[in-house]
Design a protein around this motif. Structure first.
Motif, PDB file in Angstrom:
ATOM      1  N   ARG A  61       1.159  -1.127  -0.196  1.00  0.00           N
ATOM      2  CA  ARG A  61      -0.064  -0.089  -0.417  1.00  0.00           C
ATOM      3  C   ARG A  61       0.495   1.520   0.047  1.00  0.00           C
ATOM      4  NH1 ARG A  61      -3.407  -0.587   5.171  1.00  0.00           N
ATOM      5  NH2 ARG A  61      -4.158  -2.747   4.190  1.00  0.00           N
ATOM      6  N   ASP A  62       2.256   1.064   0.072  1.00  0.00           N
ATOM      7  CA  ASP A  62       2.792   3.018   0.036  1.00  0.00           C
ATOM      8  C   ASP A  62       4.208   2.691  -1.287  1.00  0.00           C
ATOM      9  OD1 ASP A  62       4.690   0.600   0.386  1.00  0.00           O
ATOM     10  OD2 ASP A  62       5.666   0.128   1.826  1.00  0.00           O
ATOM     11  N   ALA A  86       0.448   0.481  -6.104  1.00  0.00           N
ATOM     12  CA  ALA A  86       0.281   0.277  -4.548  1.00  0.00           C
ATOM     13  C   ALA A  86      -1.505  -0.576  -4.295  1.00  0.00           C
ATOM     14  CB  ALA A  86      -0.184   1.227  -3.842  1.00  0.00           C
ATOM     15  N   CYS A  87      -2.323  -1.531  -3.905  1.00  0.00           N
ATOM     16  CA  CYS A  87      -2.655  -1.905  -3.222  1.00  0.00           C
ATOM     17  C   CYS A  87      -3.665  -2.132  -2.252  1.00  0.00           C
ATOM     18  CB  CYS A  87      -2.688  -3.311  -4.060  1.00  0.00           C
ATOM     19  SG  CYS A  87      -4.328  -4.213  -4.164  1.00  0.00           S
ATOM     20  N   ILE A  88      -5.423  -2.463  -1.648  1.00  0.00           N
ATOM     21  CA  ILE A  88      -5.608  -2.507   0.098  1.00  0.00           C
ATOM     22  C   ILE A  88      -6.233  -3.003  -0.824  1.00  0.00           C
ATOM     23  CG2 ILE A  88      -6.794  -0.049  -0.143  1.00  0.00           C
ATOM     24  CD1 ILE A  88      -5.332   0.049   2.674  1.00  0.00           C
ATOM     25  N   ASP A 129     -10.274   3.396   3.390  1.00  0.00           N
ATOM     26  CA  ASP A 129      -9.208   2.725   3.131  1.00  0.00           C
ATOM     27  C   ASP A 129      -8.524   3.112   1.985  1.00  0.00           C
ATOM     28  OD1 ASP A 129      -9.589   0.212   4.404  1.00  0.00           O
ATOM     29  OD2 ASP A 129     -11.281  -0.151   3.748  1.00  0.00           O
ATOM     30  N   LEU A 136      -4.543   3.413   1.634  1.00  0.00           N
ATOM     31  CA  LEU A 136      -3.401   3.676   0.933  1.00  0.00           C
ATOM     32  C   LEU A 136      -2.299   5.287   0.101  1.00  0.00           C
ATOM     33  CD1 LEU A 136      -3.669   1.611  -2.305  1.00  0.00           C
ATOM     34  CD2 LEU A 136      -2.858   4.348  -2.726  1.00  0.00           C
ATOM     35  N   SER A 152       1.669   6.206   0.985  1.00  0.00           N
ATOM     36  CA  SER A 152       2.495   6.218  -0.055  1.00  0.00           C
ATOM     37  C   SER A 152       3.065   7.174  -0.446  1.00  0.00           C
ATOM     38  CB  SER A 152       1.291   5.775  -1.797  1.00  0.00           C
ATOM     39  OG  SER A 152       1.066   4.608  -1.661  1.00  0.00           O
TER      40      SER A 152
END
Ligand code: ADP
Ligand code: MG
Length: 335
Positions: A151-152, A217-219, A228, A232, A236
């Protein structure tokens, strides 16, 4: 009274441990000893996650046991999906009230076992105790070195996308709780679709795999899309701009709740287990192919910004948004 602990484990959980027909030769020793022996594939990274569901907090008291079993595993598989991982093994911490009967256990094990089989996951161990109904599942999976979705790693200018129709599950939960403001609205099929989304969420594992090497990135969306997406963005080191008009609302959401309430559910409702991810604008043309591979809709809802502010625009004008999401230790949801 529940059946004896050992009989219960043997009857309902041992068949799910990967050796008897579940086809996992990497389970060297499953349920029955003090611990499982597992053979991770050479050269892969192990990915681990654990989520707990408590009756009355994560699902209504008296929920269908099949749904409880499904959700206990699904919420964990969703975390692996959000990492771009392939799931392999699960462990189950089960706390059961003394009133639990065989019919409940059978339906619970079927809910969990059906989802596990669909994704080739073996239940390799756990623990069983008495107390208020609580399900704690740990999942383990794999990802090739350096390929995990995190997520970063989003960049300013990246597009923010979401899968499916977040908000359906939150409206489904309100229907299950007989929320009077939704009484009688929408068709029976629409109401059923929303309830099903809460009771049987589909972890987006195929999407997670398809996003490897594509998403920056992904969450997964468990606490609400706005909250959410904000997590993210913060991780980031970016800000965020979302557009209300871009939110993907299903006909079922609009039919049951109306467009305005459907939008609020899409922004603030939790329990969807969709994926929210970012990608460079140059990759936008790939979204249609990704959606086809993953078998779900993918929608661009905004972008990451260098300016650290979190902004929600409705017809070009900033408005408030539930950026905080749900916090178990806060007094209530905040705006
Ligand atoms: P121990 O006392 O050695 O910890 P347990 O009696 O807790 O052993 O468990 C016996 C076996 O059953 C172990 O392999 C354990 O992993 C498994 N097990 C216990 N509870 C569960 C459960 N709810 N789901 C899956 N496996 C379980
Ligand atoms: Mg034990």
């Amino acid at each position: 009274m529940p059946p004896g602990e050992f009989a219960l484990i043997d009857r309902w959980f041992r068949p799910l441990d990967g050796r008897a027909g579940q086809g996992r030769p990497d389970v060297l020793l499953g349920i029955g000893d003090d611990a499982a022996l597992l053979q991770p594939p050479a050269g892969q990274w192990l990915v681990a996650a654990l989520d707990t569901l408590v009756e009355g907090r994560h699902f209504p008291p008296g929920s269908e046991p099949r749904s409880i079993g499904h959700r206990a595993l699904a919420v964990n598989l969703s975390d692996l999906a959000a990492m771009g991982a392939t799931p392999a093994w699960a462990l189950l911490g089960l706390t059961l009230p003394s009133t639990t009967d065989e019919a409940w256990l059978q339906a619970f094990a079927e809910g969990l076992g059906t989802l596990a089989a669909r994704h080739g996951v073996a239940l390799v161990g756990g623990d069983t105790t008495g107390g208020p109904l609580t399900l704690s599942v740990q999942v383990l999976g794999f990802v090739p070195p350096g390929m995990a979705l995190r997520r970063d790693a989003g960049q300013p200018g990246d597009l923010v996308c979401v899968s499916g129709q977040p908000g359906e599950a939150a409206l489904g939960l309100r229907l299950l709780q007989h929320d009077a403001t939704l009484s009688g609205a929408g068709t029976a099929a629409q109401r059923q679709q929303l309830r099903r989304r809460f009771e049987h969420p589909e972890p987006r594992l195929a999407l997670g795999l398809a996003l490897r090497g594509v998403a920056s990135a992904c969450i997964d969306v468990s606490d609400g899309l706005a909250a959410d997406a904000a997590k993210l963005a913060r991780a980031s080191g970016c800000g965020l701009e979302l557009h209300t008009e871009a939110l993907p609302l299903s006909a079922a959401m609009c039919g049951v709740a109306g467009v305005a309430a459907a939008r609020e559910a899409a922004l603030g409702g939790g329990d969807d287990y969709e994926l929210c991810f970012t990608l460079p604008p140059s990759r936008e043309p790939e979204l249609a192919t990704l959606a086809a591979r993953a078998g779900c809709a993918l929608t661009v809802i905004g972008q990451l910004t260098a300016d650290p502010a979190l902004r929600l625009l409705e017809q070009g004008k900033p408005r408030s948004a539930p950026w905080q999401g749900f916090d178990h230790f806060a007094a209530e949801r905040s705006e």
